[in-house]
Design an enzyme around this catalytic site. Structure first.
Site, PDB file in Angstrom:
ATOM      1  CG  LEU A  96       0.750  10.554 -21.793  1.00 49.93           C
ATOM      2  CD1 LEU A  96       0.428  10.848 -23.259  1.00 49.93           C
ATOM      3  CD2 LEU A  96       1.530  11.713 -21.186  1.00 49.93           C
ATOM      4  CB  ALA A 105      15.550   4.018  -5.893  1.00 56.54           C
ATOM      5  NE  ARG A 106       9.332   2.829  -2.176  1.00 54.63           N
ATOM      6  CZ  ARG A 106       8.557   2.221  -3.065  1.00 54.63           C
ATOM      7  NH1 ARG A 106       8.911   1.052  -3.551  1.00 54.63           N
ATOM      8  NH2 ARG A 106       7.444   2.779  -3.476  1.00 54.63           N
ATOM      9  CB  CYS A 157      18.707   3.118  11.667  1.00 57.60           C
ATOM     10  SG  CYS A 157      17.477   2.100  12.461  1.00 57.60           S
ATOM     11  CB  CYS A 193       8.929 -29.498  -7.598  1.00 60.21           C
ATOM     12  SG  CYS A 193       8.562 -28.811  -5.994  1.00 60.21           S
ATOM     13  CG  ASP A 233       9.300   2.725  -9.944  1.00 59.45           C
ATOM     14  OD1 ASP A 233      10.464   2.904  -9.545  1.00 59.45           O
ATOM     15  OD2 ASP A 233       9.006   2.659 -11.150  1.00 59.45           O
TER      16      ASP A 233
HETATM   17  N1  LIG Z   1      16.868   5.455  -8.956  1.00 62.54           N
HETATM   18  C1  LIG Z   1      15.987   6.368  -9.362  1.00 62.54           C
HETATM   19  N2  LIG Z   1      16.361   7.651  -9.525  1.00 62.54           N
HETATM   20  C2  LIG Z   1      15.484   8.588  -9.933  1.00 62.54           C
HETATM   21  N3  LIG Z   1      14.190   8.330 -10.214  1.00 62.54           N
HETATM   22  C3  LIG Z   1      13.763   7.072 -10.063  1.00 62.54           C
HETATM   23  C4  LIG Z   1      14.636   6.039  -9.625  1.00 62.54           C
HETATM   24  N4  LIG Z   1      13.930   4.886  -9.576  1.00 62.54           N
HETATM   25  C5  LIG Z   1      12.678   5.186  -9.958  1.00 62.54           C
HETATM   26  N5  LIG Z   1      12.557   6.499 -10.255  1.00 62.54           N
HETATM   27  C6  LIG Z   1      11.364   7.202 -10.717  1.00 62.54           C
HETATM   28  O1  LIG Z   1      10.291   6.987  -9.855  1.00 62.54           O
HETATM   29  C7  LIG Z   1       9.081   7.164 -10.582  1.00 62.54           C
HETATM   30  C8  LIG Z   1       8.087   6.149 -10.099  1.00 62.54           C
HETATM   31  O2  LIG Z   1       6.851   6.452 -10.683  1.00 62.54           O
HETATM   32  P1  LIG Z   1       5.764   5.356 -11.068  1.00 62.54           P
HETATM   33  O3  LIG Z   1       5.694   4.352  -9.994  1.00 62.54           O
HETATM   34  O4  LIG Z   1       4.527   6.070 -11.429  1.00 62.54           O
HETATM   35  O5  LIG Z   1       6.437   4.631 -12.287  1.00 62.54           O
HETATM   36  P2  LIG Z   1       6.389   4.935 -13.834  1.00 62.54           P
HETATM   37  O6  LIG Z   1       7.633   4.325 -14.391  1.00 62.54           O
HETATM   38  O7  LIG Z   1       6.144   6.363 -14.105  1.00 62.54           O
HETATM   39  O8  LIG Z   1       5.090   4.154 -14.274  1.00 62.54           O
HETATM   40  P3  LIG Z   1       4.875   2.618 -14.718  1.00 62.54           P
HETATM   41  O9  LIG Z   1       6.029   1.849 -14.128  1.00 62.54           O
HETATM   42  O10 LIG Z   1       3.580   2.282 -14.073  1.00 62.54           O
HETATM   43  O11 LIG Z   1       4.854   2.670 -16.191  1.00 62.54           O
HETATM   44  C9  LIG Z   1       9.415   7.029 -12.057  1.00 62.54           C
HETATM   45  O12 LIG Z   1       9.162   8.242 -12.712  1.00 62.54           O
HETATM   46  C10 LIG Z   1      10.884   6.676 -12.047  1.00 62.54           C
HETATM   47  O13 LIG Z   1      11.610   7.284 -13.087  1.00 62.54           O
HETATM   48 ZN   LIG Z   2      16.490   0.848  10.749  1.00 63.10          ZN
END
Ligand SMILES: Nc1ncnc2c1ncn2[C@@H]1O[C@H](COP(=O)(O)OP(=O)(O)OP(=O)(O)O)[C@@H](O)[C@H]1O
Ligand SMILES: [Zn+2]
Length: 652
Positions: free
Chosen positions: A52, A116-117, A435, A168, A112
Site C-alpha cells: 500500500l 516471467a520476463r 532470437c 568456505c 519482478d
Molecule cells: N508470472 C507472473 N504472472 C503475472 N504476474 C506476475 C508474474 N510474476 C510477477 N508478477 C507480478 O508482477 C508484479 C511485480 O510488482 P512488484 O515488483 O511491485 O512486486 P510486489 O510483489 O507487488 O511487491 P514486493 O515484492 O515488493 O512486496 C507483482 O504484482 C506480481 O504479482
Molecule cells: Zn536475443
C-alpha cells in the site's frame, strides 16, 4: 508527426501490461492519462498490506483482492470511458499463448522476476510484438526496448544471477557482515529449526576429527530431558567457541588472515547472571506465534540500535528458548522468513556474535533484516519515473520511430545533474540462442548422464523452458503435455531414467538435439560433445553448456577469501543468497548526449554507480574506455556482455 496524428496512434493502440505492482500501478495511471484506451493487464497476485505504501491504486479495503482487477477499477474512476481488461492470472499460463500476444501492438513489462520476463520475451518474439521491459531497485531503474530483428531481445545480454558465496567463506573465513548473515540464516538457523533431512555444511564443521564418524552424536540434537537453557548454552559454546577453536587448528587458513576469537557464553554473561532472561508465559500471546519476540521479553525496543556482544548473546539464548517453549511445533520445518520476528532476532544475534569473533563490525536488527531478507526498499518515485519512460518508449514504438528508441538507466548519483542516462539500443546479439538460430553446445558424458539430467539442469533450469519437447532427428525422446496417451507418458518417463547413449535413438558425441517449448514457440539446437570427466567443483552439473549467454558471476573480485581453496563439501560449493532479481546491468553502453561531449569521468561514475550498488558488483571493477565516433557521440564501454563491444552496432 503532428500531435493529432500522434494521439490517434495512441488511441487506437491495444497494449498489454504484465504486472500491476509498484511499476504497474504507475504505468496504468500514466497510460490512461496519456490517452491510451485499450489496455489489458495480467497480474497473478492479490494485494498485500505491504504494497500500500507505493502501489497507490490500492487501499486497505482492497487487501486480499486481485491487483489487476482493483487497478482497473481505480483507474476507471478517473478515466471512465476507456477499456481496461484485467486477468488475475500467471502470464505463464497456457491461455496466454502466441495468438493471445499477437493481438497487441506493444507489450509493457512491470515484473519482478527473471523467469516471467524471459517467458514474455519469448512470446513477444514468437508473436512479433515489440516489448518494453523495465525494472527498479531502490533509486536505480531501467527501461529497455526490444523489437524483433531490430534491437537486442531481453535475453541477448547475460543477466546477473543471485549472488552466491563460496562455502568456505561462509563456513570458515567470513570477511563481511553479509557472510555472517548467510551463515546464520542458511546454515545455523536451518540446522536448528529446519528440515533435518536436508544436507547442511554445519554438519561438516560441527565435529572434530575424532567424532566425525557416521555415528557421531549430532551436537545440535537436544538430549532427552536436557533443560532448554542448558541446551541453548551448549549450542552457543559449540558454534561460537568450540568450532572456532577447531578452525584455528588449521594454521594454513590463517597465514594471511586475522585469526578469529572463540567466544564462550561464560565469558560474555556476567557471573551472577545464572542466565535468566525474560519471563515466559506458557502460551503465545493471543495464540499468535508471530508475536513471540526475544527483544520484547528482554525489553530491547529500538531495532535500529546496535546491540553489544552481551545483548546479542542474551537475544540468541532467549530466542532459542522461545522457539522451544512457544513454537515447538514449528521446529523441523522452519524456513527463514524475513517477516518472522523471532527468526530475524536469532539470525541477527548469531550473525553479530560470529561477526564479533571475526572482527567484523556489528549491525542493528533493522540492517540485518534488510540483508537477510534481501530487502532493497522500493522508492515510489523511481517507479513513477520508470513508468513515464515506458510510456515514452511505447509511443515511439507505436510510431515505428526506430532511430529514437532509447534504453534509459536511472542512476543513483546524478552526473552533471543528469539522473537519466539514455543509451541507444543495440542490434540483436548474433550469438543469442533465443532470437538468433545459433546452436548451443553441450559437453556431457553420454555414457553416464541421463536424459533427466539434461531436462532438469539444462532445458528447464538454464534455458527456462516450461513445456519442453526433445527430439533427435525425427525421434521424439521427451515431451510433456496434457494430451499425451498413457503409454507415451510411460515411455517418456522410462527415457528420463536412461543414460543418453542407451536411449532408443542413442545420443552420443556429434548428435544434434532439437529442443522446443510448445507454449513459447521457441526452438533451439544443441550440439552434443562427449566428454569423460568434469571438475566437480567448477562444473557441479557434470555437464557444460556453451554458446549460452552465461550470467556474470559475482563476488569474484577483490575478495581475499577466495584465495582460500579449502573446501568443506564437494557437492555444494556455493551458498546462494537470493537477491531481488533486478535487471539493471550496464553492458557496453553508448551514451547519447545529443552532440555534446560529456566528460568520461561523469559518465563512468554514474554508470558505475548504477552498475554497482545492490545491483551487480561485478561491473564496478571494469574499466570504461572511451571511443569517439564520427557523429560526435561518446561511446563508453563497460564491457559486460559476451559480444565484444566493438562488434555492437547501433540500431539504424
Ligand atoms: N508470472 C507472473 N504472472 C503475472 N504476474 C506476475 C508474474 N510474476 C510477477 N508478477 C507480478 O508482477 C508484479 C511485480 O510488482 P512488484 O515488483 O511491485 O512486486 P510486489 O510483489 O507487488 O511487491 P514486493 O515484492 O515488493 O512486496 C507483482 O504484482 C506480481 O504479482
Ligand atoms: Zn536475443
Amino acid at each position: 508527426m503532428g500531435s493529432e496524428q500522434q494521439l490517434e496512434v495512441i488511441k487506437s493502440a491495444k497494449v498489454l501490461m504484465v504486472g500491476a505492482g509498484g511499476i504497474g500501478c504507475e504505468l496504468l495511471k500514466t497510460l490512461a492519462l496519456s490517452g491510451f484506451q485499450d489496455i489489458h493487464i495480467i497480474d497473478m497476485d492479490t494485494i498485500e498490506v505491504s504494497n500500500l505504501n507505493r502501489q497507490f491504486l490500492f487501499r486497505q479495503s482492497h487487501v486480499g483482492q486481485s491487483k489487476a482487477k482493483v487497478a482497473r477499477e481505480a483507474v476507471l474512476r478517473f478515466r471512465p470511458n476507456i477499456n481496461i481488461t484485467p486477468y488475475h492470472a500467471n502470464v505463464k499460463g497456457p491461455e496466454f499463448n502466441v495468438d493471445f500476444f499477437k493481438q497487441f501492438n506493444v507489450v509493457l513489462n512491470g515484473l519482478d522476476n527473471l523467469d516471467a520476463r524471459r517467458h514474455v520475451n519469448r512470446l513477444c518474439l514468437a508473436a512479433d510484438v515489440p516489448l518494453v521491459e523495465s525494472g527498479t531497485t531502490g533509486f536505480l531503474g531501467q527501461v529497455t526496448v526490444h523489437v524483433k530483428g531490430k534491437t537486442e531481445c531481453y535475453e541477448c545480454q547475460p543477466k546477473p544471477t543471485p549472488k552466491s558465496y563460496p562455502v568456505c567463506t561462509i563456513t570458515s573465513t567470513p570477511s563481511k557482515f553479509v557472510h555472517c548473515i548467510v551463515w546464520a540464516k542458511d546454515l545455523l538457523f536451518a540446522k536448528l529449526f529446519g528440515d533435518k533431512s536436508q544436507g547442511n555444511d554445519l554438519n561438516v564443521r560441527s565435529s572434530d576429527g575424532a567424532s566425525s564418524s557416521e555415528n557421531a552424536e549430532d551436537a545440535f540434537e537436544r538430549r532427552a530431558d536436557e533443560d532448554v537453557e542448558q541446551y541453548g548454552r551448549r549450542i552457543y559454546d559449540h558454534v561460537f567457541g568450540y568450532n572456532i577453536e577447531m578452525a584455528l587448528g588449521n594454521e594454513e587458513t590463517w597465514k594471511n588472515r586475522n585469526r578469529p576469537k572463540p567466544i564462550y557464553s561464560c565469558d560474555v554473561l556476567p557471573e551472577n547472571l545464572s542466565y535468566q532472561n525474560g519471563t515466559l508465559e506458557k502460551d503465545c500471546p493471543n495464540g499468535d506465534s508471530s508475536l513471540v519476540s526475544a527483544m520484547a521479553s528482554l525489553g530491547l525496543k529500538n531495532p535500529q540500535d546496535i546491540w553489544s556482544l552481551l545483548e546479542n548473546t542474551r537475544i540468541f539464548l532467549e530466542a532459542l528458548k522461545l522457539f522451544f517453549v512457544k513454537r515447538e511445533k514449528d521446529i523441523g520445518n522452519l524456513i527463514f522468513d524475513k517477516d518472522d520476528q523471532l527468526a530475524v532476532e536469532i539470525v541477527t544475534a548469531a550473525a553479530n556474535i560470529r561477526a564479533a569473533s571475526f572482527g567484523i563490525p556489528l549491525h542493528s536488527l533493522f540492517e540485518a533484516k534488510g540483508i537477510a531478507g534481501n530487502i532493497v526498499h522500493a522508492v515510489a518515485t523511481t517507479n513513477a519515473i520508470i513508468a513515464g519512460l515506458i510510456v515514452i518508449e511505447a509511443i515511439k514504438v507505436l510510431h515505428g520511430d526506430t532511430n529514437r528508441y532509447r534504453m534509459t538507466y536511472c542512476v543513483e548519483h546524478p552526473a552533471r545533474k543528469m539522473l537519466l542516462m539514455p543509451v541507444e539500443p543495440f542490434e540483436p546479439n548474433k550469438a543469442c540462442y533465443v532470437c538468433s538460430e545459433t546452436p548451443l553446445t553441450l559437453e556431457v558424458n553420454t555414457s553416464r548422464s541421463k536424459l533427466r539430467d539434461i531436462v532438469e539442469k539444462i532445458v528447464k533450469n538454464k534455458l527456462g523452458m516450461n513445456l519442453p519437447l526433445i527430439m533427435h532427428g525425427s525421434a521424439l525422446l521427451y515431451e510433456v503435455g496434457d494430451d499425451l496417451e498413457e503409454v507415451e507418458v510411460a515411455n517418456y518417463e522410462a527415457n528420463l531414467e536412461k543414460v543418453l547413449a542407451e536411449l532408443p535413438s542413442p545420443v552420443t558425441g556429434g548428435t544434434v538435439l532439437t529442443v522446443e517449448d510448445l507454449q513459447q514457440e521457441f526452438t533451439c539446437s544443441i550440439n552434443i560433445k562427449h566428454r569423460e570427466e568434469f571438475d566437480e567443483e567448477k562444473e557441479p552439473d557434470g555437464m557444460l553448456l556453451s554458446g549460452w549467454t552465461q550470467p556474470p558471476t559475482t563476488e569474484k573480485d577483490n575478495d581475499p577469501t577466495l584465495a582460500n581453496k579449502e573446501s568443506t563439501s564437494s557437492a555444494a560449493q556455493t551458498a546462494v543468497v537470493e537477491v531481488d532479481e533486478v535487471e539493471i546491468v550496464l553492458p557496453s553502453v553508448r551514451v547519447d548526449i545529443g552532440g555534446a561531449k560529456r566528460k568520461l569521468s561523469d559518465i563512468s561514475s554514474a554508470a558505475t554507480s548504477a552498475a554497482t550498488g545492490v545491483v551487480d558488483a561485478t561491473h564496478s571493477s571494469r574499466k570504461p574506455e572511451e571511443i569517439e565516433d564520427d557523429d560526435n557521440d561518446v561511446v563508453v564501454m563497460i564491457d559486460g556482455g559476451n559480444l565484444g563491444a566493438n562488434k555492437k552496432k547501433r540500431v539504424q
